[in-house]
Design a protein around this motif. Structure first.
Motif: not given
Length: 304
Positions: A213-227, A239-244
């Motif tokens: 699952f995406t870590p709670d502290a990672i805002p994917i929408d915000d990252i994508v908008n800024k990139l 996009v995929h974000v995960w904690q190993l």
């Protein structure tokens, strides 16, 4: 293409391993003493505390094994090595906390219906021994409990057992001075509820990591908008974000470029992306698939 900001945690893991060994030895001694004392005194609370202490021994062994496994290097068969071992250990330990709690509730309910007279002096002295032993173990593991899920699971086992021993001591004193025999069952029930409360959050957190699952502290929408605002970038998608594990968060995405750029130009942009994501979101592994005029799905999340 990816980049990693890594740190050396070997010394910390060595200290963790030593502290776990000391805690294991202490809890084996406490468990044996409490089992003998619980049988001789007839105290369910003392036996339940012994059962919890035994679960501590198992959880500490699991944590110790995971602590050793995580140091093993990656290989062709295990490209990530054993980096998930400590997360798995945390999941197992949190699960055992809850299972032990359910068993204690069942036993407490049965004993409450028929309270028994208990040898309170033995209960009092053994609970004091358990408080001292578990208290020392808690101090050993406390330093690393905040930043390592595996160590936190071991720490919680020991902390809850120390609290359980305090409850048993209070119960022993109430039985000695007021002959309140039913307090043994009530304290056992209270210990069990506390175990469930402490174990649930850790179980939920470790499950999220294991399920990618995406870590709670990672805002994917915000990252994508800024990139998407970066020069030369047309669209960030898939996009995929995960904690190993405790130290690594991975970001993977497809990036559509405005024009057909050279590989050397892409490397410059990739370096900017890596630095931006690392310094703003603490994501230390980035994997980008560059694209130009490719007719694929452009949604942020694509159903693979």
């Amino acid at each position: 293409m990816s980049h990693s900001h890594s740190h050396n945690h070997a010394h910390t893991h060595d200290l963790n391993g030593r502290n776990l060994i000391i805690s294991i030895a202490l809890n084996i001694a406490i468990t044996i003493a409490q089992i003998i004392g619980g049988v001789l005194s007839g105290s369910l609370a003392l036996l339940s505390d012994a059962l919890h202490n035994f679960s501590d021994v198992v959880s500490l062994l699991i944590s110790y094994i995971a602590n050793k496994l995580v140091k093993r290097k990656a290989s062709l068969k295990r490209t990530f090595g054993y980096k998930r071992a400590e997360i798995l250990a945390a999941f197992i330990n949190a699960s055992t906390l809850i299972i032990v709690a359910v068993l204690l509730i069942i036993e407490a309910a049965e004993r409450f219906q028929s309270p028994q007279q208990i040898e309170y002096n033995l209960v009092i002295w053994l609970s004091i021994v358990a408080i001292l032993g578990n208290g020392f173990s808690v101090l050993l593991l406390k330093k690393n409990a905040d930043d390592n899920m595996n160590m936190k699971s071991a720490y919680l086992h020991l902390l809850t057992d120390m609290m359980a021993s305090v409850a048993v001591l209070v119960g022993g004193l109430l039985m000695k001075f007021y002959q309140i025999w039913w307090i043994d069952s009530v304290l056992t029930f209270a210990i069990a509820i506390y175990l469930i409360w402490m174990g649930f959050d850790l179980l939920k957190a470790s499950t999220k990591v294991l399920m990618l699952f995406t870590p709670d502290a990672i805002p994917i929408d915000d990252i994508v908008n800024k990139l998407n605002g970066f020069d030369a970038i047309k669209n960030v998608h898939h996009v995929h974000v995960w904690q190993l594990n405790e130290e690594e968060i991975h970001f993977e995405a497809h990036i559509d470029f405005e024009k057909d750029i050279l590989l050397s130009e892409f490397d410059v942009i990739l370096n900017k992306i890596e630095e931006f994501i690392y310094h703003n979101y603490d994501i230390n592994h980035v994997n980008i698939q560059p694209e130009f005029s490719k007719t694929d799905a452009k949604d942020i999340i694509v159903q693979d």
